[in-house]
Design a protein around this motif. Sequence first.
Motif, PDB file in Angstrom:
ATOM      1  N   ILE A  76      29.274  20.638  48.443  1.00  0.00           N
ATOM      2  CA  ILE A  76      27.731  20.048  48.409  1.00  0.00           C
ATOM      3  C   ILE A  76      26.870  20.856  49.613  1.00  0.00           C
ATOM      4  O   ILE A  76      27.376  20.612  50.622  1.00  0.00           O
ATOM      5  CB  ILE A  76      27.376  18.748  48.620  1.00  0.00           C
ATOM      6  CG1 ILE A  76      28.372  17.948  47.275  1.00  0.00           C
ATOM      7  CG2 ILE A  76      26.042  18.397  48.098  1.00  0.00           C
ATOM      8  CD1 ILE A  76      28.276  16.519  47.702  1.00  0.00           C
ATOM      9  N   SER A  77      25.678  21.364  49.095  1.00  0.00           N
ATOM     10  CA  SER A  77      25.095  21.753  50.290  1.00  0.00           C
ATOM     11  C   SER A  77      23.571  21.547  49.908  1.00  0.00           C
ATOM     12  O   SER A  77      23.257  21.441  48.874  1.00  0.00           O
ATOM     13  CB  SER A  77      25.064  23.427  50.469  1.00  0.00           C
ATOM     14  OG  SER A  77      25.348  24.187  49.270  1.00  0.00           O
ATOM     15  N   ASP A 130      22.378  23.591  30.056  1.00  0.00           N
ATOM     16  CA  ASP A 130      21.448  23.615  31.136  1.00  0.00           C
ATOM     17  C   ASP A 130      20.377  24.648  31.004  1.00  0.00           C
ATOM     18  O   ASP A 130      20.494  25.844  31.182  1.00  0.00           O
ATOM     19  CB  ASP A 130      22.347  24.187  32.678  1.00  0.00           C
ATOM     20  CG  ASP A 130      21.605  24.071  33.609  1.00  0.00           C
ATOM     21  OD1 ASP A 130      20.183  23.679  33.631  1.00  0.00           O
ATOM     22  OD2 ASP A 130      21.995  24.358  34.971  1.00  0.00           O
ATOM     23  N   LYS A 131      19.217  23.926  30.561  1.00  0.00           N
ATOM     24  CA  LYS A 131      18.193  24.697  30.114  1.00  0.00           C
ATOM     25  C   LYS A 131      16.900  24.175  30.402  1.00  0.00           C
ATOM     26  O   LYS A 131      16.739  23.050  30.715  1.00  0.00           O
ATOM     27  CB  LYS A 131      18.103  24.890  28.511  1.00  0.00           C
ATOM     28  CG  LYS A 131      19.232  25.915  28.009  1.00  0.00           C
ATOM     29  CD  LYS A 131      18.728  26.255  26.571  1.00  0.00           C
ATOM     30  CE  LYS A 131      20.011  27.247  26.187  1.00  0.00           C
ATOM     31  NZ  LYS A 131      19.820  27.461  24.597  1.00  0.00           N
ATOM     32  N   ARG A 132      15.668  25.070  30.669  1.00  0.00           N
ATOM     33  CA  ARG A 132      14.517  24.485  31.117  1.00  0.00           C
ATOM     34  C   ARG A 132      13.965  23.763  29.580  1.00  0.00           C
ATOM     35  O   ARG A 132      14.375  24.257  28.533  1.00  0.00           O
ATOM     36  CB  ARG A 132      13.536  25.601  31.260  1.00  0.00           C
ATOM     37  CG  ARG A 132      14.028  26.314  32.549  1.00  0.00           C
ATOM     38  CD  ARG A 132      13.192  26.670  33.490  1.00  0.00           C
ATOM     39  NE  ARG A 132      11.999  25.768  33.820  1.00  0.00           N
ATOM     40  CZ  ARG A 132      12.299  25.151  35.067  1.00  0.00           C
ATOM     41  NH1 ARG A 132      13.270  25.056  35.733  1.00  0.00           N
ATOM     42  NH2 ARG A 132      11.417  24.206  35.291  1.00  0.00           N
ATOM     43  N   THR A 133      13.098  22.569  29.891  1.00  0.00           N
ATOM     44  CA  THR A 133      12.577  21.928  28.711  1.00  0.00           C
ATOM     45  C   THR A 133      12.059  22.744  27.607  1.00  0.00           C
ATOM     46  O   THR A 133      12.194  22.727  26.502  1.00  0.00           O
ATOM     47  CB  THR A 133      11.689  20.609  29.118  1.00  0.00           C
ATOM     48  OG1 THR A 133      12.249  20.083  30.484  1.00  0.00           O
ATOM     49  CG2 THR A 133      11.559  19.780  28.154  1.00  0.00           C
ATOM     50  N   GLY A 176      35.142  20.159  37.752  1.00  0.00           N
ATOM     51  CA  GLY A 176      34.520  21.556  38.193  1.00  0.00           C
ATOM     52  C   GLY A 176      33.016  21.663  37.897  1.00  0.00           C
ATOM     53  O   GLY A 176      32.689  22.442  37.018  1.00  0.00           O
ATOM     54  N   VAL A 177      32.138  20.483  38.484  1.00  0.00           N
ATOM     55  CA  VAL A 177      30.786  20.832  38.013  1.00  0.00           C
ATOM     56  C   VAL A 177      30.213  21.660  39.042  1.00  0.00           C
ATOM     57  O   VAL A 177      30.268  21.508  40.259  1.00  0.00           O
ATOM     58  CB  VAL A 177      30.144  19.388  37.883  1.00  0.00           C
ATOM     59  CG1 VAL A 177      28.790  19.516  37.864  1.00  0.00           C
ATOM     60  CG2 VAL A 177      30.845  18.695  36.629  1.00  0.00           C
ATOM     61  N   SER A 178      29.233  22.613  38.711  1.00  0.00           N
ATOM     62  CA  SER A 178      28.622  23.463  39.581  1.00  0.00           C
ATOM     63  C   SER A 178      26.939  23.395  39.125  1.00  0.00           C
ATOM     64  O   SER A 178      26.742  23.548  37.962  1.00  0.00           O
ATOM     65  CB  SER A 178      28.885  24.715  39.726  1.00  0.00           C
ATOM     66  OG  SER A 178      29.967  24.909  40.134  1.00  0.00           O
ATOM     67  N   LEU A 179      25.985  23.107  40.058  1.00  0.00           N
ATOM     68  CA  LEU A 179      24.708  22.931  39.594  1.00  0.00           C
ATOM     69  C   LEU A 179      23.785  23.039  40.845  1.00  0.00           C
ATOM     70  O   LEU A 179      24.033  22.967  41.906  1.00  0.00           O
ATOM     71  CB  LEU A 179      24.382  21.330  39.091  1.00  0.00           C
ATOM     72  CG  LEU A 179      24.694  21.070  37.612  1.00  0.00           C
ATOM     73  CD1 LEU A 179      24.410  19.448  37.347  1.00  0.00           C
ATOM     74  CD2 LEU A 179      23.716  21.717  36.726  1.00  0.00           C
ATOM     75  N   ASP A 180      22.343  23.691  40.687  1.00  0.00           N
ATOM     76  CA  ASP A 180      21.582  23.797  41.670  1.00  0.00           C
ATOM     77  C   ASP A 180      20.191  22.931  41.323  1.00  0.00           C
ATOM     78  O   ASP A 180      19.996  22.797  40.040  1.00  0.00           O
ATOM     79  CB  ASP A 180      21.096  25.196  41.630  1.00  0.00           C
ATOM     80  CG  ASP A 180      22.140  26.030  42.291  1.00  0.00           C
ATOM     81  OD1 ASP A 180      22.975  25.484  43.191  1.00  0.00           O
ATOM     82  OD2 ASP A 180      22.297  27.163  41.711  1.00  0.00           O
ATOM     83  N   PHE A 181      19.695  22.223  42.243  1.00  0.00           N
ATOM     84  CA  PHE A 181      18.434  21.580  42.192  1.00  0.00           C
ATOM     85  C   PHE A 181      17.389  22.174  42.808  1.00  0.00           C
ATOM     86  O   PHE A 181      17.502  22.197  43.972  1.00  0.00           O
ATOM     87  CB  PHE A 181      18.645  20.054  42.023  1.00  0.00           C
ATOM     88  CG  PHE A 181      19.706  19.447  41.323  1.00  0.00           C
ATOM     89  CD1 PHE A 181      19.515  18.979  40.084  1.00  0.00           C
ATOM     90  CD2 PHE A 181      20.986  19.192  41.894  1.00  0.00           C
ATOM     91  CE1 PHE A 181      20.492  18.246  39.206  1.00  0.00           C
ATOM     92  CE2 PHE A 181      21.945  18.641  41.133  1.00  0.00           C
ATOM     93  CZ  PHE A 181      21.739  18.105  39.738  1.00  0.00           C
ATOM     94  N   VAL A 196      25.603  21.647  44.140  1.00  0.00           N
ATOM     95  CA  VAL A 196      27.017  21.608  44.331  1.00  0.00           C
ATOM     96  C   VAL A 196      27.999  22.455  43.481  1.00  0.00           C
ATOM     97  O   VAL A 196      27.360  23.154  42.650  1.00  0.00           O
ATOM     98  CB  VAL A 196      27.499  20.256  43.353  1.00  0.00           C
ATOM     99  CG1 VAL A 196      26.422  19.072  43.917  1.00  0.00           C
ATOM    100  CG2 VAL A 196      26.969  20.437  41.939  1.00  0.00           C
ATOM    101  N   ARG A 197      28.893  22.670  44.322  1.00  0.00           N
ATOM    102  CA  ARG A 197      29.799  23.781  43.550  1.00  0.00           C
ATOM    103  C   ARG A 197      31.281  23.139  43.276  1.00  0.00           C
ATOM    104  O   ARG A 197      31.774  22.769  44.223  1.00  0.00           O
ATOM    105  CB  ARG A 197      30.225  25.025  44.746  1.00  0.00           C
ATOM    106  CG  ARG A 197      28.669  25.737  44.696  1.00  0.00           C
ATOM    107  CD  ARG A 197      28.724  27.008  43.844  1.00  0.00           C
ATOM    108  NE  ARG A 197      27.490  27.416  43.722  1.00  0.00           N
ATOM    109  CZ  ARG A 197      26.322  26.929  42.887  1.00  0.00           C
ATOM    110  NH1 ARG A 197      26.716  25.755  42.514  1.00  0.00           N
ATOM    111  NH2 ARG A 197      25.300  27.597  43.110  1.00  0.00           N
TER     112      ARG A 197
END
Lengths: 302, 325, 325, 243, 243
Positions: D62-63, D228-231, D23-28, D8-9
């Motif tokens: 969203i892509s 936004d970090k790896r566990t 303005g949330v941007s995230l990748d899964f 999402v951008r």
Amino acid sequence: DGLNIVFTHHSSASNTFWQAVKKGFDDACEKIDANCQMIFTQTEGSIEQQVANMQAALAANPDALLTSIVDDRALDGVIQKAVDDGVTVIGVNVDDSEGAAGNARAAFVGQGFRPAGYSLGKAMSEHFPAEGPIKVLVGISAPGQNWSEARGGGVMDFLEDYKKANPNREISWERIDSGTDLAVTADRVGAYLNANPDTTAYFDTGFWHAAVARVLKDRGVKPGEVLLGGFDLVPEVVQQMQAGYVQVQVDQQPYMQGFMPVMAVYLADKVGLTPADIDTGQGIVRPEQADSIMELSAKGLR
Amino acid sequence: MKRLLKISLEKPELAALVLLVVLIILFQIRSDGVFLSANNLRGIFGILPEIGLMVIGVTILMICGEFDLSVGSVFALMPMVMAVLLVDGTPFILAFLAGMLACAAIGFVNGYLTIRFNIPSFITTLGMLFIARSLTIVISGGFPPLLPNDLPNWLFTVFVGPGDLFRMSFLWFVGIAILASLTMSRTNFGNWVRATGGFLPAAKSMGIPTARVKIACFMLCSMLAGFAGMIQVLRLGSPLPSIGEGWELQAVAAAVIGGTALTGGIGAVAGGVIGAVLIRVIDNGLVLSQVDANWFKFAIGFLTIFAVVVNSWLRKRAKSIKVEA
Amino acid sequence: MKRLLKISLEKPELAALVLLVVLIILFQIRSDGVFLSANNLRGIFGILPEIGLMVIGVTILMICGEFDLSVGSVFALMPMVMAVLLVDGTPFILAFLAGMLACAAIGFVNGYLTIRFNIPSFITTLGMLFIARSLTIVISGGFPPLLPNDLPNWLFTVFVGPGDLFRMSFLWFVGIAILASLTMSRTNFGNWVRATGGFLPAAKSMGIPTARVKIACFMLCSMLAGFAGMIQVLRLGSPLPSIGEGWELQAVAAAVIGGTALTGGIGAVAGGVIGAVLIRVIDNGLVLSQVDANWFKFAIGFLTIFAVVVNSWLRKRAKSIKVEA
Amino acid sequence: MATPVISVRDLHKWYSGVHALKGVSLDFAANEAVGLVGDNGAGKSTLINILSGAQTATDGEISMDGKPVQIRTPRDAMNLGIETIYQYNSMVPTMSIARNLFIGREPLKFSLFGLGVMDRKKMADESVRAIADVDLHLRSPDALVGELSGGQRQGVAIARAMHFKSRVMILDEPTNHLAVKETGKVISFVSGLKTLNITGIFISHNIHHVFDCCDRIVAMARGEVVLDKRTEETTMDEVLDVL
Amino acid sequence: MATPVISVRDLHKWYSGVHALKGVSLDFAANEAVGLVGDNGAGKSTLINILSGAQTATDGEISMDGKPVQIRTPRDAMNLGIETIYQYNSMVPTMSIARNLFIGREPLKFSLFGLGVMDRKKMADESVRAIADVDLHLRSPDALVGELSGGQRQGVAIARAMHFKSRVMILDEPTNHLAVKETGKVISFVSGLKTLNITGIFISHNIHHVFDCCDRIVAMARGEVVLDKRTEETTMDEVLDVL
Ligand SMILES: Nc1ncnc2c1ncn2[C@@H]1O[C@H](COP(=O)(O)OP(=O)(O)OP(=O)(O)O)[C@@H](O)[C@H]1O
Ligand SMILES: Nc1ncnc2c1ncn2[C@@H]1O[C@H](COP(=O)(O)OP(=O)(O)OP(=O)(O)O)[C@@H](O)[C@H]1O
Ligand SMILES: [Mg+2]
Ligand SMILES: [Mg+2]
């Protein structure tokens, strides 16, 4: 340009009788180039809506107001005010029960509910059997509504008189709520006739007995075994008259009731003739006339 | 045994059935046996399919969580469209299709407006009640046209069955009722209708095309009402512009008496059918019981309330029977 | 500015008001200025209080989550009770009280049955619609009794105000509307009504005597309808047994147009009042616009739907204005 | 790095008067379990409601697999392989458990244009199995959902999602109302997703649960992503600090 | 031992077809915080719904301070001093936060037979304070509850209960949907009850929370009480074992 004429009454647009009045009204208006408006109520028989419609229409200062006078009092005030404002007011279809004395209207065109009911009963009585008890069912189509109660009342007035005139015959009558829907009336009166197969005659305060005729036919009852009579001509009733099931029908010649008052207004305006009462016909129709009426009826003239 | 009683009476349609049987017995006694006579049954079975078909549509729409007040007007409009076309010389089948199409269109408009603008269907269909009635009058010019004589009455109104007790219309009614009932209980469409009416947000979030489901129900409801109107007109022979006035409330009452919830999600076609029968039985039985004209409406009103009260009471009793499921 | 616009239009009653103003302007033009003439306004203000008072009661009851179809019949019953007693020589005040008592009793029965048996008020009040109408006819014998001449018309129907524009009934209406509006917004009772209609389980669990609140609303609704009926009868001079037929749907429509939710919890008395005005304006304006008789109902239906659609649309637009609260 | 399954951008969401996403941007990525944490009202539910089609974004893109997609309805999301358990409103209370499990995806005996006769035997059988899978003890699959206890209801929602495993699983506070054992089931289900190559988005206020089963932690506050970090690169304390 | 504040004896509850409580007997003392745990569907909510008048028992007795009482409506319970946060259904979504806080107990400027004009200023002021007390960040007390996030809604319910502290406080899974900080608030609130001599009944599926703040643990399973011990006499494992 032309006259402004408004016609208000107590009936709704789905009432076929008043559609015939409207046709007469519109035709007459066209002939004299008048600007005409008929205002129906939204609920059948609603006098309070009729009053509201009259008030609205009068605000636009028409030259003439045609109206049914279904209640002896409720319309008096508005009509008085209209007359005071110089509007020609003519009663149509139903008059104040006290006639000219009870209301400021200039004239009346038509025939009252009660007398019509009375003459229906009288005409029907010619078909009553000479012997034996007479059991009559009166279907009040809309209890509490003036047109229905008064017509039914007229029929019962006659029965009262008939009973007095024939003191040694057994004469009785009953009222049911017969409804203003062909299917419902058929079902209700049909059920009543099941329980009382010895019924002599059924009077409807509208034309819904046409459906009763169908029930009788379906049951194999011969025409005339149960006498049927009611008010207003619609094609369905005329058909049943032709078939012999309906003996007597009151017809007030609705086209004439729409047409004549416009002429009266026209004459009053153009040559100053005072509108006068017009009787739109004694109005009793019998099967002999059915064929000729059918043609007129299909054209919306009767 | 106890469990069976519990399970059956918890179903509102069966509770209504119990009430129906009681009323029938009552009227049969009150009327000295006339009530169940062939002649009287013939009368009841004549009008029943017409109100019954309308109730089926209304019930399904109510399960879907919506409401239709315009059925009474559509009931008049469809046969009028047909009659006007027939008088013009259109063949029956085309006139019939045109009439049904008009109904479908009205149902679509009802549904579309309701959903698109998110307004209560009470208002949309109240408006449509007026609009459809007005159109009926307009196209008829105010006068009922005379129907031609060569209509396929054999398909809809002739008497059939043992002792000529039924009309063809009754078979249509039973057939459509069974079909509708199966659709509601066995097909995924029925499931969607129930979910949509049960809890709209959940139904939506589970991917049901709720808008389309609702519109389909609106259309179905209008079409059944129109079909019923046509049957009545063929039976009575005259397409009066005033038929069906006030039937909308009766149809809703029938659905509710049969256990359909006004809030949607709960109900059964069978219940609506029983409700319709109940209403006709009450009406007919009261005439046979010789109720005075002025008191007639009182009795109707009283028995309507009574029916729903008893239904609710029976269900409550059934619920409180202690049997572990 | 933007914020103000947003906040005002989000209120359904204000959105309805915008619509009302537009319609008034439209009709004023269409009728060549007759619409706002003193004569016409006098007519509108004559009947408005009657429908308006009824709508106030219906609105409050709807906010409370219930529904009353019997108001039209109660509208006729109350003055008939009064008239029959007056004809018998009872003094006005006693006859008036008896009439109001009858209304209160009907409201109580409506509410009690609805709550005690947990049945939809749609059915209870539909039954009551028939029952009350029947009683009206029974006690009148079918024809309106003659009212005596010494009634306190000065209290209800005489013209007052600048240019004799209003009747006393209008003052009653305005007074009661303000009172009702304040009750709903300022008192704890109003809060309870809103909570009861908003979400019944929550209201119950917070200790609100929901049954009593509902019954009170039912009684209020019936009494206001009866009071309105009395005013109409005094205005017309004749206690017609048929008045008020069909008004129940109009009253609900007015409430909804003014933004009251059929599902309860949402709405305002002011909205109902505006809805009532809107309905009267539409009716009157159409007469003045000389709409053809057969199309009249069409126009009514269309404008009713239109009013609600526009209201909903305005609110949606207002909601989407981006101003942080 | 591989193309993210969902990205999402610059997502924005306005409710009337509330700017809920700023303005949330995230990748899964595929086979990644992401824990989404944050204060009450941070915008977590709003974000995932947009991904699952229950709401639409005011603005943003969203892509999926790198291609822009339009998610307008929950059906769209399902067709793209996104399965969701919502915080509320996930069941129809007036319908039975078995029906609820299959609403919208009823097994059909035969069908025409997607409409057809339901295979009710299959529904009954599978629902019994699905419920057993989450360790719920329910009387019968014919009980109405409205008559279940809070946890039982939540259990049914989870059974449904587990039964219709998809490419992306979104779970909004799924362990609320759940008893200890059932909670354990859910956590191991989420941890197990990656072996099936399914993306998981797991919202919870229980930091322990999130750390137990997620590969990556995303924290939100006031409509924005704040961590936004790896566990393995963060600690509970760090997460608690930013909230 | 002093007379218990509430004691229930042999309580039974039948729903149609479900025997949800099978003879429960319990005593609650003043200044005691009792943790009620148990499987999903064990009957916890049913029990406390009966105590708070939202439902009525099919059979059994309830007494307060040794005297038998009839609790037929929530109002009865409130009059007896029992305040409850329900698992569901505790707020009217169509009303504002401020209104919701005071529904049924509006401060009045003057009144007649319990009806009167609300003191709206007081309501606004107190609601601001009550919300601040639970550490919630809400836009304004005039926002509708239906537009709040899950946790915000729960927070309002808790604010309400904390504001109207009473003799007995019942909290049915109050920390569901709540973020970490707010959860902490609730736990310290429950622990603080005993110093105010208030009885607390706290239902939760989070054993840690229960052990953090309760003096006594009661575990239920299938409508019966299966464990009833003081916190110091039992361990988490023992409790988990019986469930
Ligand atoms: N209205 C109802 N009708 C029928 N059964 C019900 C109803 N409410 C609850 N039950 C049943 O009663 C039992 C106990 O329910 P209850 O809500 O008391 O459980 P609980 O212990 O609170 O569970 P949870 O932790 O999941 O909230 C469950 O089996 C449930 O299905
Ligand atoms: N329908 C709505 N109308 C107006 N505002 C809303 C609506 N839904 C949510 N909001 C607001 O949007 C913001 C974000 O809400 P959201 O439900 O996404 O929070 P969340 O992070 O899921 O919180 P929680 O952990 O409490 O569930 C909140 O301030 C909330 O009040
Ligand atoms: Mg959330
Ligand atoms: Mg619970």
